[in-house]
Scaffold this active site. Structure first.
Site, PDB file in Angstrom:
ATOM      1  N   ALA A  35      11.575  43.029  71.475  1.00 19.06           N
ATOM      2  CA  ALA A  35      11.389  44.496  71.492  1.00 19.06           C
ATOM      3  C   ALA A  35      11.210  44.959  70.048  1.00 19.06           C
ATOM      4  O   ALA A  35      11.915  45.846  69.557  1.00 19.06           O
ATOM      5  CB  ALA A  35      12.550  45.211  72.185  1.00 19.06           C
ATOM      6  N   GLY A  39      11.523  47.746  61.793  1.00 17.53           N
ATOM      7  CA  GLY A  39      12.662  47.100  61.133  1.00 17.53           C
ATOM      8  C   GLY A  39      12.513  45.588  61.168  1.00 17.53           C
ATOM      9  O   GLY A  39      12.640  44.906  60.135  1.00 17.53           O
ATOM     10  N   HIS A  40      12.200  45.055  62.342  1.00 17.31           N
ATOM     11  CA  HIS A  40      11.985  43.610  62.458  1.00 17.31           C
ATOM     12  C   HIS A  40      10.794  43.174  61.590  1.00 17.31           C
ATOM     13  O   HIS A  40      10.850  42.159  60.909  1.00 17.31           O
ATOM     14  CB  HIS A  40      11.675  43.223  63.909  1.00 17.31           C
ATOM     15  N   GLY A 150      18.893  41.760  58.963  1.00 14.21           N
ATOM     16  CA  GLY A 150      18.861  43.148  58.545  1.00 14.21           C
ATOM     17  C   GLY A 150      20.243  43.697  58.208  1.00 14.21           C
ATOM     18  O   GLY A 150      21.234  43.354  58.867  1.00 14.21           O
ATOM     19  N   GLU A 151      20.284  44.566  57.222  1.00 10.36           N
ATOM     20  CA  GLU A 151      21.531  45.275  56.909  1.00 10.36           C
ATOM     21  C   GLU A 151      21.881  46.286  58.002  1.00 10.36           C
ATOM     22  O   GLU A 151      22.981  46.816  58.019  1.00 10.36           O
ATOM     23  CB  GLU A 151      21.419  45.981  55.554  1.00 10.36           C
ATOM     24  N   LYS A 152      20.945  46.572  58.890  1.00  6.93           N
ATOM     25  CA  LYS A 152      21.229  47.449  60.032  1.00  6.93           C
ATOM     26  C   LYS A 152      22.502  46.991  60.753  1.00  6.93           C
ATOM     27  O   LYS A 152      23.343  47.783  61.134  1.00  6.93           O
ATOM     28  CB  LYS A 152      20.029  47.439  60.981  1.00  6.93           C
ATOM     29  N   SER A 189      16.002  48.666  68.773  1.00  3.96           N
ATOM     30  CA  SER A 189      15.363  48.435  70.071  1.00  3.96           C
ATOM     31  C   SER A 189      16.015  49.293  71.146  1.00  3.96           C
ATOM     32  O   SER A 189      15.409  49.593  72.173  1.00  3.96           O
ATOM     33  CB  SER A 189      15.479  46.965  70.471  1.00  3.96           C
ATOM     34  N   ARG A 190      17.264  49.694  70.927  1.00  2.00           N
ATOM     35  CA  ARG A 190      17.981  50.495  71.930  1.00  2.00           C
ATOM     36  C   ARG A 190      17.683  51.987  71.823  1.00  2.00           C
ATOM     37  O   ARG A 190      18.122  52.749  72.691  1.00  2.00           O
ATOM     38  CB  ARG A 190      19.484  50.249  71.819  1.00  2.00           C
TER      39      ARG A 190
HETATM   40  P1  AMP Z   1      17.869  42.368  67.005  1.00  2.00           P
HETATM   41  O1  AMP Z   1      16.539  42.075  67.605  1.00  2.00           O
HETATM   42  O2  AMP Z   1      18.384  43.736  67.299  1.00  2.00           O
HETATM   43  O3  AMP Z   1      18.872  41.263  67.248  1.00  2.00           O
HETATM   44  O4  AMP Z   1      17.641  42.379  65.437  1.00  2.00           O
HETATM   45  C1  AMP Z   1      17.042  41.275  64.788  1.00  2.00           C
HETATM   46  C2  AMP Z   1      17.169  41.474  63.302  1.00  2.00           C
HETATM   47  O5  AMP Z   1      16.515  42.676  62.912  1.00  2.00           O
HETATM   48  C3  AMP Z   1      18.633  41.604  62.849  1.00  2.00           C
HETATM   49  O6  AMP Z   1      18.793  40.886  61.633  1.00  2.00           O
HETATM   50  C4  AMP Z   1      18.771  43.087  62.656  1.00  2.00           C
HETATM   51  O7  AMP Z   1      19.762  43.432  61.710  1.00  2.00           O
HETATM   52  C5  AMP Z   1      17.396  43.454  62.152  1.00  2.00           C
HETATM   53  N1  AMP Z   1      17.117  44.887  62.330  1.00  2.00           N
HETATM   54  C6  AMP Z   1      17.250  45.614  63.468  1.00  2.00           C
HETATM   55  N2  AMP Z   1      16.955  46.912  63.238  1.00  2.00           N
HETATM   56  C7  AMP Z   1      16.644  47.008  61.913  1.00  2.00           C
HETATM   57  C8  AMP Z   1      16.270  48.094  61.058  1.00  2.00           C
HETATM   58  N3  AMP Z   1      16.160  49.330  61.502  1.00  2.00           N
HETATM   59  N4  AMP Z   1      16.031  47.813  59.750  1.00  2.00           N
HETATM   60  C9  AMP Z   1      16.155  46.540  59.282  1.00  2.00           C
HETATM   61  N5  AMP Z   1      16.502  45.477  60.039  1.00  2.00           N
HETATM   62  C10 AMP Z   1      16.746  45.700  61.339  1.00  2.00           C
END
Ligand code: AMP
Length: 288
Positions: A35, A39-40, A150-152, A189-190
Site C-alpha cells: 500500500a 513515504g515508502h 522510516g522515522e515515522k 497506509s492507514r
Molecule cells: P509499513 O509499510 O507501514 O510497514 O512501512 C514500511 C516502511 O516505511 C517503514 O520503515 C516505515 O517507517 C516507513 N514509512 C511509513 N510511512 C512513512 C512516512 N510517512 N515517511 C517515511 N517513512 C515512512
C-alpha cells in the site's frame, strides 16, 4: 515500462543478491507492508543513493497484528505497488507468501526486552515480537549491505537498530525522515481509513507535537508539556490519546519531569475512531 522483477522464494532472493554482490554491487533492502505511498518511495530513493541495487520487500506480516486489529482489512494492491517501484528504479520485489515466511512448525521469536515492551509495545502486546522476528528474518534472508527504515515508526526503528547490534547482523540500518502531507499529517497506509471529518482533525497531531517541542526547547517542564499536549489533542477532536511522551532519542528511556537537559524525541499516538495515528518529532534541548 518493463515489469519489476519479482521473487517469492527466499532461495531466489538469496541467489539474486548473491549474484549482485559477487559482481561487486552493493545492495539495500527496504522492508514494507505494501500500500505504498510517498513515504515508502522516499525510502527507496534513499536506498538508491546508498547502494547500487535496491530490493523492496512486500509482506503484510500477520504476527505483528493483534487480535481485533486490521490484518484482513489492511490495504493490499501488489500490481499498483509494483508499478510504483518500477518507476523508482527498484531492482527487485520480494513478495513472499505467509507459508514461505512461516513454514509449518515455525517456533522462533525475536524479542527486544525493554524497548519492545513500552509505548507501542504496551498498547499492542506482541506487536514488536512480530516486527522484530520478521525484520530479523528479512535482514538475514536478503543479506543486504544496508536496510532503510522510516522515522515515522520511530520506536520500531530504534528496536531494529538494537536487534541488529545485539544479533551482530551485518546490515547497516539507515533511517529515513518522515514524509508528510502539506498540512503536516504523516503519510501512512492507514490514512485511507479516515473519513472526511477525521481527516480534518488528523493534522492536529503534528501541530500539537510542534508546539510541545518548541515549549520544551524553551525550557518548559516535560510533564507539563506532555499533559498540555494530551489535552490539546482531545480539544482538537481526537477520540482518545494513547500517549504523548518525551523520551531519550536512542534508547527511548524515560526522562525526568522537569525541563530537558538533553535532546529528546516526542512520540505520540492518538485515535480517531478505530484508527490509531502515530507521529513523532525531534526536540532540541533548551540553550543553557
Ligand atoms: P509499513 O509499510 O507501514 O510497514 O512501512 C514500511 C516502511 O516505511 C517503514 O520503515 C516505515 O517507517 C516507513 N514509512 C511509513 N510511512 C512513512 C512516512 N510517512 N515517511 C517515511 N517513512 C515512512
Amino acid at each position: 515500462m518493463p515489469a519489476l522483477a519479482t521473487v517469492r522464494r527466499v532461495a531466489d532472493l538469496r541467489a539474486q543478491v548473491h549474484a549482485w554482490r559477487e559482481a561487486g554491487d552493493t545492495v539495500a533492502l527496504v522492508p514494507t507492508m505494501g500500500a505504498l505511498h510517498e513515504g515508502h518511495l522516499s525510502l527507496v530513493r534513499l536506498a538508491r543513493r546508498e547502494a547500487r541495487r535496491v530490493v523492496v520487500s512486500l509482506f503484510v506480516n500477520p504476527t505483528q497484528f493483534g487480535a481485533g486489529e486490521d490484518f484482513s482489512a489492511y490495504p493490499r494492491d501488489e500490481a499498483r505497488d509494483s508499478a510504483l517501484l518500477a518507476g523508482e528504479g527498484c531492482d527487485l520485489l520480494f513478495a513472499p507468501s505467509a507459508e514461505e515466511m512461516y513454514p509449518p512448525g515455525f517456533a522462533t521469536t525475536v524479542a527486544v526486552s525493554g524497548l519492545g515492551e513500552e509505548l507501542e509495545g504496551a498498547f499492542r502486546p506482541g506487536h514488536f515480537a512480530g516486527v522484530a522476528t520478521v525484520v530479523t528474518k528479512l535482514l538475514i534472508q536478503a543479506g543486504a549491505n544496508a536496510a532503510v527504515f522510516g522515522e515515522k515508526d520511530y520506536q520500531q526503528l530504534q528496536l531494529i537498530r538494537r536487534l541488529a547490534r545485539d544479533l551482530d547482523l551485518p546490515t547497516q540500518i539507515i533511517p529515513g525522515p518522515i514524509v508528510r502531507e502539506g498540512d503536516g499529517l504523516a503519510l501512512s497506509s492507514r490514512n485511507v481509513y479516515l473519513d472526511p471529518d477525521q481527516r480534518r482533525i488528523a493534522p492536529a497531531l503534528h501541530a500539537v507535537l510542534v508546539s510541545a517541542a518548541s515549549a520544551l526547547a524553551l525550557g518548559a517542564a516535560v510533564s507539563e508539556c506532555e499533559a498540555q499536549a494530551r489535552e490539546a489533542l482531545r480539544t482538537a477532536g481526537f477520540d482518545a490519546v494513547d500517549y504523548v511522551e518525551a523520551r531519550r532519542p536512542d534508547d527511548l528511556h524515560r526522562l525526568g519531569p522537569g525541563p530537558l537537559s538533553e535532546p529528546a524525541r516526542l512520540l505520540a499516538v492518538a485515535r480517531l475512531g478505530r484508527t490509531r495515528l502515530l507521529d513523532n518529532l525531534a526536540v532540541s534541548a533548551p540553550r543553557a
